[in-house]
Design a protein around this motif. Structure first.
Motif, PDB file in Angstrom:
ATOM      1  N   THR A 193     -53.140  43.881  11.155  1.00 34.55           N
ATOM      2  CA  THR A 193     -53.726  42.869  10.265  1.00 34.55           C
ATOM      3  C   THR A 193     -55.031  43.392   9.671  1.00 34.55           C
ATOM      4  N   LYS A 251     -46.708  46.403  19.985  1.00 34.30           N
ATOM      5  CA  LYS A 251     -45.337  46.001  20.304  1.00 34.30           C
ATOM      6  C   LYS A 251     -44.764  47.008  21.318  1.00 34.30           C
ATOM      7  N   ASP A 271     -43.112  35.638  13.775  1.00 34.66           N
ATOM      8  CA  ASP A 271     -43.498  36.366  12.570  1.00 34.66           C
ATOM      9  C   ASP A 271     -43.218  35.477  11.371  1.00 34.66           C
ATOM     10  N   SER A 326     -39.166  42.185  10.716  1.00 37.83           N
ATOM     11  CA  SER A 326     -39.445  41.455  11.949  1.00 37.83           C
ATOM     12  C   SER A 326     -38.537  40.245  12.143  1.00 37.83           C
ATOM     13  N   ASP A 373     -45.038  49.191   6.477  1.00 38.64           N
ATOM     14  CA  ASP A 373     -45.465  48.641   7.774  1.00 38.64           C
ATOM     15  C   ASP A 373     -44.267  48.677   8.732  1.00 38.64           C
ATOM     16  N   THR A 394     -56.021  46.448  14.764  1.00 38.86           N
ATOM     17  CA  THR A 394     -54.719  45.803  14.547  1.00 38.86           C
ATOM     18  C   THR A 394     -54.175  46.140  13.160  1.00 38.86           C
ATOM     19  N   ASP A 397     -42.110  46.214   4.293  1.00 41.89           N
ATOM     20  CA  ASP A 397     -41.891  46.358   5.733  1.00 41.89           C
ATOM     21  C   ASP A 397     -40.965  47.532   6.017  1.00 41.89           C
ATOM     22  N   ALA A 425     -44.231  48.070  12.073  1.00 42.35           N
ATOM     23  CA  ALA A 425     -44.698  47.515  13.360  1.00 42.35           C
ATOM     24  C   ALA A 425     -43.585  47.492  14.405  1.00 42.35           C
ATOM     25  N   HIS A 426     -42.363  47.144  13.957  1.00 46.48           N
ATOM     26  CA  HIS A 426     -41.268  46.977  14.924  1.00 46.48           C
ATOM     27  C   HIS A 426     -40.422  48.234  15.112  1.00 46.48           C
TER      28      HIS A 426
END
Ligand SMILES: Cc1ncc(COP(=O)(O)O)c(C=O)c1O
Length: 437
Positions: A130, A272, A3, A202, A227, A128, A198, A229-230
């Motif tokens: 992105t 993920k 990342d 990440s 975001d 995604t 975030d 994501a994790h």
């Protein structure tokens, strides 16, 4: 690939003057450290020839994999794998309509289950994260001002650059500093204000104080875009009885902090914890309908493959059935590694106990050597090299998953202990003294 930190977005701009030679030489010069690693290091740009659980084979060597983001181990879950063929029989391998043209009913099912899981008003899925950042941030920011977390993920930065090209202004606030965001918002008269940041970071593995950021954002009448994501699949709503401090259901950062979705848009992905190529934005139905005509990936992009839609749906079932048990294993592995680092006096930015553990080196020029030592000991991690991260943070990132075994952790901890004895790793106590001085 690791990342990336925001350093990528500023440090790597090529100077395209004809006097300076071929355009590619400028890129290669700027990226020479990374390119040298990529070209020669066994732990970069590797070809993985075989997997066996969380063991991977690169060339002749079998290594314990600590670079995967498959936090819940759904990539290896038998029931999920066995669910896929029936979906392929029913739908073929790939829908190939853009979503605006037509979507298999699987999408409706995913969006409904997702909305129920995260507790938002509605949700829209796209291939995604992105794609989502690049297309949704410009719509939400319009020609207003974006307040951007200085350490936000590179893909958020890129989405903000698209927004800037369409007339938005960007102000950066200091990482983990809601007070600084407050100051910047108070000084800005623009009425359209979007805060982008975030969730679980990440690189550090820590979650921001979402309550504080949400309070500041709402007080100034702005919209918070997060975001996670994790965090999605790993952290979730708190309950009196929990299988781990990660909380329950893995329904992400907003629920973990007991926040409502008022003035918060949550973005996260299935690539993920759910091991599937799909991502989502949790938002009001009105925003979802706007994005269906304003976000190019909904209008023009090819959709996720049917196998990914299948593994998302089967993943929801697995999460309901076994999620708490898997999160307990993930927490146990993470706690064990973090306790070992404390005992070895090895520094990591991880304060959260979450399964992302970055370990910076004492000397950033030793990254190649340290990576080779880890590889030789059969440990596969993500190398965080300059300029992907600032020089002081060059090191390696360990990611734990529920599919890692105790024996693999033994191997990892022995390798880290060896590096600590060789003086390659930063000391936690020295760092604390520096911070106190
Ligand atoms: C915080 C964060 N956002 C976005 C992404 C990109 O996600 P996707 O592969 O869904 O585009 C990543 C992937 O590493 C990430 O860590």
């Amino acid at each position: 690939m690791v990342d990336t930190s925001p350093i990528m977005s500023t440090a790597l701009l090529p100077v395209s003057s004809p006097a300076r030679g071929r355009w590619i030489d400028h890129w290669l010069e700027t990226l020479q450290d990374l390119e040298a690693l990529r070209a020669s290091h066994p732990m970069m740009d590797a070809v993985i020839e075989e997997v066996d659980g969380r063991m991977i084979r690169v060339g002749e060597r079998w290594l314990a994999d600590f670079a995967s983001c498959n936090y819940l181990g759904f990539d290896l879950e038998r029931e999920i794998i066995q669910a896929v063929p029936a979906f392929l029989e029913a739908w073929g391998t790939h829908p190939s309509w853009s979503r605006l043209l037509g979507s298999p009913v699987l999408y409706e099912q995913i969006e409904q289950r997702l909305t129920e899981l995260v507790g938002s008003e509605d949700a829209l899925v796209l291939p995604t994260i992105t794609h989502i950042h690049a297309s949704v941030i410009p719509v939400l920011a319009s020609s207003g001002t974006i307040f951007l977390d200085a350490r936000a993920h590179k893909t958020i930065y890129d989405g903000c650059q698209v927004a800037r090209a369409r007339g938005a202004a960007i102000r950066r606030f200091r990482f983990e500093d809601p007070g600084h965001l407050d100051e910047l918002l108070a000084a800005e008269r623009d009425r359209a204000r979007l805060v982008c940041m975030d969730g679980v970071n990440s690189m550090t593995g820590n979650a921001p104080d979402l309550r504080a950021f949400a309070e500041v954002t709402r007080r100034h009448g702005a919209l918070l875009y997060v975001d996670d994501a994790h965090g999605f699949g790993v952290i979730g709503e708190r309950a009196p009885v929990e299988s781990s401090p990660y909380g329950m259901r893995g329904n992400s950062i907003v629920r973990h902090f007991g926040e409502s979705y008022e003035d918060i848009v949550l973005v996260a992905g299935f690539s993920k914890a759910y091991s599937s190529l799909l991502a989502f934005i949790a938002c009001p139905t009105e925003v979802k309908n706007l994005l269906k005509v304003a976000a190019p990936p909904y209008l023009y992009s090819g959709p996720s493959p049917v196998a990914s839609l299948a593994t998302v749906l089967a993943g929801f079932d697995a999460n309901e059935r076994r999620g708490e048990e898997l999160r307990a294993v993930l927490h146990r592995h993470s706690a064990r590694l973090l306790a070992a680092l404390r005992e070895l006096d090895v520094r990591t930015p991880n304060r959260s106990g979450l399964p992302i553990v970055e370990i910076p080196l004492r000397n950033h020029t030793h990254i190649d050597h340290v990576g080779r030592l880890l590889f030789a000991r059969g440990v596969y991690v993500t190398l965080a090299a300059y300029p992907l991260v600032p020089k002081a943070e060059v090191g390696f990132r360990v990611q734990l998953t529920a599919a890692n075994t105790d024996e693999q952790l033994d191997r990892l901890i022995e390798a880290i202990s060896d590096l600590a004895q060789r003086g390659e790793l930063q000391s936690a106590s020295e760092q604390r003294e520096l911070e106190a001085a």
